[in-house]
Design an enzyme around this catalytic site. Structure first.
Site: not given
Length: 392
Positions: A169, A284, A273, A263
């Site tokens: 990420h 997961y 957000y 998104e």
């Protein structure tokens, strides 16, 4: 699937049939496995095209930027930068590329040209970097040599601190706004999703910067105690796409959810957000993450997908080669292994069509100066594919 729009009579029929079958209400995937040889024609709702191999010999290509003369700079995640000629020939690796933390999702990631590249030859790179304390997302500025064989005057501009161990990420997409300010996404770094809500932390954010890496004038949190002044928006998980809407001048950010909850977000100054406080996905493991899909003071997405499609690079189409696609947003997808076309009116998504679905992992989509679309495949033997018009 919420918020579906109009894709013509054929699209409406596809929606109705999908609903009757219990499938997601979106246009049926347009497949074209034979098209890659250059002979098969793929017919979408608004265009007919062929998928033509353009360049090969790339290892996990990630980002792309077209030079004014039509040549293309392509990053490879292991840490190489290549020049792809107008004929598809791939150069030797350019020299001067800074070392990267090439593991997991990390490496050499996005690349963008400065708005005044024709005069300055400046390029901006986003990468995973190893520093004391772990890894982080880094913004780098350089100058492309006159012969386009090297990077010169390489200078790190900003590190998305604090560093941490792990290789997930990073985010790392770059886009320039109409005002010339540089925007860069950073991911939450996966191990501690709460970093996206920490305002003294640059992880899980959309940053708005001057070209020297300093906080941009007019940023919403300038001068606020305990808040990093580079932050423009927060609450972001794993941002993989960032594109400027040519019709409105707004930025659209694309991110992966966990198990569902992918998104598209309309970037607004100071917006939160919601990750990991709210969302549409699950862990997961299948466990619930969020108590709600939205909440007060938190910005809802323009569109979301469950189950996941794993959207990656994004590009609005503005060319002449496919008139029926003009103004549409295209998303490369990873787990769905295809190309998603979204119809757009202003800052609203009005419909979608799935193209080449299930064929190969696509990391990025970019429009060339020739008005054609170029797709980067996420493979160890990666390629650049080109979409060319075909007779309907």
């Amino acid at each position: 699937m919420p918020g579906q729009g109009r894709l013509g009579r054929r699209g409406a029929l596809a929606l109705a049939l999908a609903a009757m079958a219990g499938a997601p209400a979106c246009a049926q995937p347009a497949r074209g496995p034979a098209a890659e040889a250059g002979g098969g024609v793929v017919r979408s709702e608004a265009a007919a095209f062929r998928v033509v191999p353009f360049a090969e010999g790339l290892e996990h290509p990630w980002g792309a930027a077209f030079l004014p003369d039509g040549r293309m700079l392509v990053t490879e995640r292991p840490g190489r930068l290549r020049l792809v000629g107008r004929d598809g020939r791939v150069s030797a690796p350019l020299s001067g590329v800074p070392p990267v933390a090439a593991a997991g999702q990390g490496g050499l990631l996005d690349i963008q040209l400065a708005p005044d590249f024709a005069d300055t030859r400046e390029v901006y790179l986003c990468q995973a970097a190893r520093v004391s304390g772990g890894n982080l997302t880094r913004l780098v500025r350089a100058r492309l040599s006159a012969d386009a064989a090297a990077l010169e005057a390489v200078r790190p501009l900003l590190d998305a601190t604090p560093a941490q161990d792990g290789n997930g990420h990073y985010g790392c997409r770059i886009a320039f706004g109409r005002d010339g300010k540089l925007h860069m996404t950073t991911g939450d770094r996966q191990r501690d999703s709460g970093r996206a809500q920490e305002m003294g932390d640059l992880a899980g954010k959309l940053l708005r910067l001057e070209r020297d890496g300093s906080p941009a004038a007019g940023n919403p949190f300038l001068g606020r105690a305990g808040v990093r002044p580079e932050i423009y928006a927060s609450g972001i998980r794993s941002p993989q796409g960032l594109a400027l809407n040519p019709a409105t001048g707004t930025l659209w950010e694309v991110e992966m959810g966990p198990r569902g909850g992918d998104e598209i977000n309309l970037v607004r100054a100071g917006a939160n957000y919601g990750w990991p406080l709210v969302g549409h996905g699950r862990a997961y493991s299948g466990a619930q993450i969020h108590e709600a899909a939205s909440g007060p003071g938190l910005q809802d997405p323009l569109r979301h997908w469950t189950p996941s499609i794993s959207p990656s690079g994004a590009a609005f189409y503005t060319g002449d080669a496919f008139p029926g696609w003009r103004g549409n947003l295209f998303l490369a997808t990873l787990s769905s292994q295809g190309l998603l076309r979204l119809t757009v009116e202003g800052d609203r998504v009005t419909g979608e069509e799935r193209l080449l679905w299930g064929e190969r992992r696509l990391r990025h989509v970019a429009q060339g100066p020739d008005g054609l679309l170029y797709l980067l495949t996420d493979e160890s033997r990666g390629r650049v594919l080109r979409l060319e018009p075909a007779a309907p």
